[in-house]
Design an enzyme around this catalytic site. Structure first.
Site, PDB file in Angstrom:
ATOM      1  N   HIS A 136      -8.811  31.191 -19.464  1.00 26.72           N
ATOM      2  CA  HIS A 136      -7.195  31.903 -19.536  1.00 26.72           C
ATOM      3  C   HIS A 136      -6.146  31.017 -19.678  1.00 26.72           C
ATOM      4  CE1 HIS A 136      -3.049  32.521 -17.400  1.00 26.72           C
ATOM      5  NE2 HIS A 136      -3.640  33.454 -16.684  1.00 26.72           N
ATOM      6  N   ASP A 214     -11.928  28.333 -12.417  1.00 26.83           N
ATOM      7  CA  ASP A 214     -10.348  28.732 -12.410  1.00 26.83           C
ATOM      8  C   ASP A 214     -10.882  29.876 -11.364  1.00 26.83           C
ATOM      9  OD1 ASP A 214      -8.862  30.800 -12.003  1.00 26.83           O
ATOM     10  OD2 ASP A 214      -8.372  30.713 -14.151  1.00 26.83           O
ATOM     11  N   GLN A 217      -9.221  35.217 -10.098  1.00 29.85           N
ATOM     12  CA  GLN A 217      -9.912  36.427  -9.956  1.00 29.85           C
ATOM     13  C   GLN A 217     -10.861  37.188  -9.604  1.00 29.85           C
ATOM     14  OE1 GLN A 217      -7.716  39.323 -11.313  1.00 29.85           O
ATOM     15  NE2 GLN A 217      -6.872  37.953 -12.554  1.00 29.85           N
ATOM     16  N   LYS A 240      -2.409  36.949  -6.074  1.00 30.69           N
ATOM     17  CA  LYS A 240      -3.571  37.517  -6.943  1.00 30.69           C
ATOM     18  C   LYS A 240      -4.598  37.880  -5.243  1.00 30.69           C
ATOM     19  CE  LYS A 240      -3.463  36.110 -11.663  1.00 30.69           C
ATOM     20  NZ  LYS A 240      -2.757  36.332 -11.925  1.00 30.69           N
ATOM     21  N   CYS A 381      -3.098  36.650 -21.972  1.00 29.75           N
ATOM     22  CA  CYS A 381      -2.882  35.289 -20.858  1.00 29.75           C
ATOM     23  C   CYS A 381      -4.136  34.031 -21.665  1.00 29.75           C
ATOM     24  CB  CYS A 381      -2.581  34.509 -19.744  1.00 29.75           C
ATOM     25  SG  CYS A 381      -1.059  35.015 -19.661  1.00 29.75           S
TER      26      CYS A 381
END
Lengths: 424, 125
Positions: A136, A214, A217, A240, A381
């Protein structure tokens, strides 16, 4: 302390998450944008907000609001307590100590902090930073910037040219370049695949590097125990998880945080200030310059509570069932579909991206919208990954605890509409 | 009959006119929609009098961006640079025969905007 509801509130008789019960907690799902029922399949972009989260923010702002860490009065102490309790709740959610969880404005800010603070101090001329080709932009551009600034090298863990899957078996060879840090997604926001972090961390650490993850998600879609991942840095986003747009966090071990310099300075992050210099606060506070986002953090804690009530194992089980249906039924609805990532739904969390040579992703999204189906179209992204796969854009379907079979039925009906228009 | 995906738009999307490259373009310009990934290259051949004599484009994008660019290229030959500079959103809508909503307007305008940027970059002579 938030009022908790019995688990059976959200489950069916077999003990599985019942999305129809879950939907009652999210008022927006009963609205009809443009006069159509809403089939929201874009939770990977931003999750919908529950009444619970909005109520928690209202309760704080209307009854306990003051500037945290400042007021000598009772209300000020209430605001400080609410903020710190919310930090502690979020830390517990991720199985880390509250003293090691830095509350920031976003996951992007968290990943920039890793690059601009730890990176700037530890990466020098000729050093290597290793990231994936699937990254990303938020986990790529901060490293591009630092590498350019200090004349270091950025190297890449490649992806499969057809499926886009990250080729983790190449990691071992790339670690011979002796990178200082390896940055990866816990769950790719395009591929949906869950990275085998424990194995990756062992390899990365054996090569003397640090691992930055990261987690945007991952946190809302599956159980996440940060220490068990082996990560040295772990970033995540509030919205999120169903909290507010503002808010995100970075976890790092206390000794790592202690050696990092703040990149934002100002009020609230100091111990002592003189006219020509200042001593910075210790621990997480040195990275939280200015008035902290107390209401956003309170929202995050409420979102953690609700996710835990649903049960993270149960959420992942439900989402895997939804994704399995998407993977199985996509080819019938869209005959030339090219699905990115693994065909095994159990190795995914939350999302499936795909493309069609006949119908462009934007046109799919437009035609789906006519049935109230909201999906994401674009490069999400992650432009370099799309270039690598020679795709200008993909369509992405993402699921949540509130996703139902009705939502997927509407999705497939819309995809058949699109095929009927374009396959001529 | 679909309003947006009319026969004419689908035809131009599936078999765009003037698709390819020119042998000796006067100017060549890339255009992108950074949020969607639509990407085209517009090439123009311009004569000494400042008129467009030939045009070609290549790239990838959705039906609206490809069809609007294809329709536009059919109209460009013989136009002066000032005439092209004066074209705007209503002209593109007229070519498409529909009014595109705000969510897709950047797709519809990609061809015209890239052409106008190409003209701005054309060396004066």
């Amino acid at each position: 302390m938030t009022l908790t509801t019995a688990r059976s509130t959200w489950t069916d008789t077999a003990g599985n998450l019942d999305p129809h019960k879950v939907r009652a907690a999210f008022p927006i799902l009963a609205t009809r944008p443009g006069g159509r029922p809403l089939h929201y399949l874009d939770s990977a972009a931003t999750a919908q907000r529950s009444q619970r989260v909005v109520d928690a923010v209202s309760e704080f702002l209307l009854n306990h609001n003051a500037n945290p860490h400042r007021g000598a009065y009772t209300l000020g102490q209430e605001a400080t307590d609410a903020y710190e309790a919310a930090r502690a709740r979020t830390a517990a959610f991720l199985s880390v100590p509250a003293e090691e969880l830095v509350m920031l404005g976003s996951a992007t800010e968290a990943l920039n902090l890793v690059a601009r603070s730890w990176g700037r101090a530890n990466i020098g001329r000729g050093d290597v930073v290793l990231v994936t080709e699937a990254e990303h932009h938020a986990n790529l551009i901060p490293w591009q910037q630092i590498v350019r600034e200090v004349d270091a090298d950025l190297e890449f863990i490649p992806v499969n040219d057809v499926t886009g899957e990250i080729l983790w078996d190449r990691l071992d060879g790339l670690l011979k370049l002796k990178p200082k840090i390896v940055a990866v997604p816990h769950v790719s926001n395009v591929l949906g695949s869950i990275a085998p972090l424990a194995e990756i961390a062992a390899q990365v650490h054996a090569a003397g590097a640090l691992l930055s993850v990261d987690g945007c998600q991952a946190v809302a879609n599956m159980p996440v125990n940060i220490p068990a991942t082996g990560a040295d840095f772990y970033a995540f986003s509030a919205h999120k998880m169903g909290a507010l747009f503002s808010g995100g966090g970075l976890w790092a071990r206390a000794e790592l945080l202690a050696e990092m310099a703040p990149i934002e300075t100002g009020g609230d992050m100091i111990r002592e200030v003189r006219l020509r210099d200042a001593l910075f606060a210790e621990g997480t506070q040195r990275f939280e310059a200015g008035t902290p986002d107390a209401s956003g953090t309170v929202a995050m804690a409420a979102a953690c509570d609700l996710i835990d009530e649903f049960g993270r194992e149960a959420i992942h089980r439900h989402e895997v069932r939804m994704l399995d249906r998407v993977l199985r039924e996509l080819p019938a609805a869209l005959p030339d579909v090219r699905i990115l990532g693994t065909q095994n739904a159990a190795e995914r969390a939350g999302l499936v991206a795909f493309s069609s040579a006949t119908v462009h992703a934007h046109d799919l999204a437009e035609i789906l919208d006519r049935r109230g189906v909201a999906i994401r179209a674009g490069h999400h992204c992650a432009m370099p990954l799309h270039e690598q796969l020679e795709l200008s854009a993909t369509a992405r379907v993402s699921v949540a605890p509130y996703t139902t079979d009705d939502d997927l039925d509407a999705l497939f009906a819309g995809l058949r509409d699109a095929w009927k228009i374009f396959a001529r | 009959m679909d309003d947006l995906y009319r026969e004419q738009i689908l035809e131009h999307y599936q078999a765009p006119h003037n698709f390819g490259t020119l042998g000796a373009p006067t100017v060549s310009r890339d255009g992108r929609n950074p949020n969607c990934g639509d990407q085209i290259t517009m090439q123009l051949e311009i004569d000494a009098a400042g008129k467009i004599t030939d045009v070609a484009f290549s790239g990838r994008g959705c039906a609206i961006s490809m069809a609007s660019t294809s329709l536009l290229t059919d109209e460009l030959r013989g136009k002066s640079l000032d005439e092209v500079r004066a074209l705007g959103t209503p002209y593109v809508m007229e070519l498409l025969g529909i009014t595109v909503g705000p969510a897709r307007i950047h797709c519809a305008l990609l061809g015209l905007e890239t052409t106008q940027k190409a003209i701005d970059e054309t060396p004066a002579r």
